[in-house]
Design an enzyme around this catalytic site. Structure first.
Site, PDB file in Angstrom:
ATOM      1  N   VAL A  35      36.227  46.663  36.734  1.00 10.46           N
ATOM      2  CA  VAL A  35      35.802  45.717  37.768  1.00 10.46           C
ATOM      3  C   VAL A  35      35.438  46.468  39.038  1.00 10.46           C
ATOM      4  CG1 VAL A  35      36.616  43.814  39.231  1.00 10.46           C
ATOM      5  CG2 VAL A  35      37.299  43.915  36.834  1.00 10.46           C
ATOM      6  N   CYS A  36      34.293  46.111  39.624  1.00 13.74           N
ATOM      7  CA  CYS A  36      33.892  46.665  40.916  1.00 13.74           C
ATOM      8  C   CYS A  36      34.184  45.611  41.973  1.00 13.74           C
ATOM      9  CB  CYS A  36      32.402  47.016  40.899  1.00 13.74           C
ATOM     10  SG  CYS A  36      31.816  47.675  42.466  1.00 13.74           S
ATOM     11  N   LEU A  37      35.283  45.794  42.675  1.00 11.63           N
ATOM     12  CA  LEU A  37      35.707  44.820  43.672  1.00 11.63           C
ATOM     13  C   LEU A  37      36.331  45.587  44.829  1.00 11.63           C
ATOM     14  CD1 LEU A  37      35.945  41.746  44.150  1.00 11.63           C
ATOM     15  CD2 LEU A  37      38.141  41.821  42.994  1.00 11.63           C
TER      16      LEU A  37
END
Length: 185
Positions: A84-86
């Site tokens: 996840v890119c968060l």
């Protein structure tokens, strides 16, 4: 330094006592899977994902590692690894946050407001920017195909049976050497 371990226990227990199904891995609190449902009034509504969570030794001072186990079509989730890119998890994590924040705020916000300008899945980002209708259709198709309750329970069973097969193959390989009736020379 018992403070981080107590906090880890407290956060995992809070998650277990909430509406989330939590499945520990290797009987510890460092790695576990959480059943996550797509947010209401989103393209992901009705979808169910298994989220893998790994807590570093320095948790809560260091952020957890979060990844989707079953497939999801989203600009900010790597399709192959589920990473996840968060920003709030990867860069601006604070010990003030806990695991409930991840599942009640951060992941729902990620699914409700994808950021196509900072993608991990370039195909999803490109499609979202060029043809929103086709993007929406593909998200729903992935939800139908990969994000059902039976998908997350099947992936667990599949992993377990795969491990058992590996073990039985190793056992049968070593037991072939000791077949009764064949004396050693």
């Amino acid at each position: 330094m018992s403070s981080p371990s107590k906090r880890r226990e407290m956060d995992v227990m809070k998650l277990m006592m909430s509406d989330y199904a939590v499945e520990t891995i290797n009987d510890g609190l460092s790695e576990f899977n959480v059943e996550f449902h797509g947010p209401k009034e989103s393209l992901y509504e009705g979808g169910v994902w298994k989220i893998r969570v790994e807590l570093p030794d320095a948790y809560p001072y260091k952020s957890p590692s979060i990844g989707f186990v079953n497939k999801i079509f989203h600009p900010n989730v790597d399709e192959l690894s589920g990473s996840v890119c968060l920003d709030v998890i990867n860069q601006s994590w604070s010990p003030m946050f806990d695991l409930l924040n991840v599942f009640e705020v951060f992941l729902p916000q990620l699914l409700l407001y994808p950021n196509a300008s900072d993608p991990l899945n370039g195909d999803a980002a490109s499609l979202m920017m060029k043809d929103k209708k086709l993007y929406d259709q593909k998200v729903k198709e992935y939800c139908e195909r990969y994000a059902k309750k039976e998908n997350i329970s099947n992936s667990t069973a599949g992993e377990e049976s795969g491990d058992e097969e590996d073990i039985s193959e190793e056992d049968s390989g070593s037991s072939d050497d000791d077949i009764p009736g064949h004396a050693d020379p």
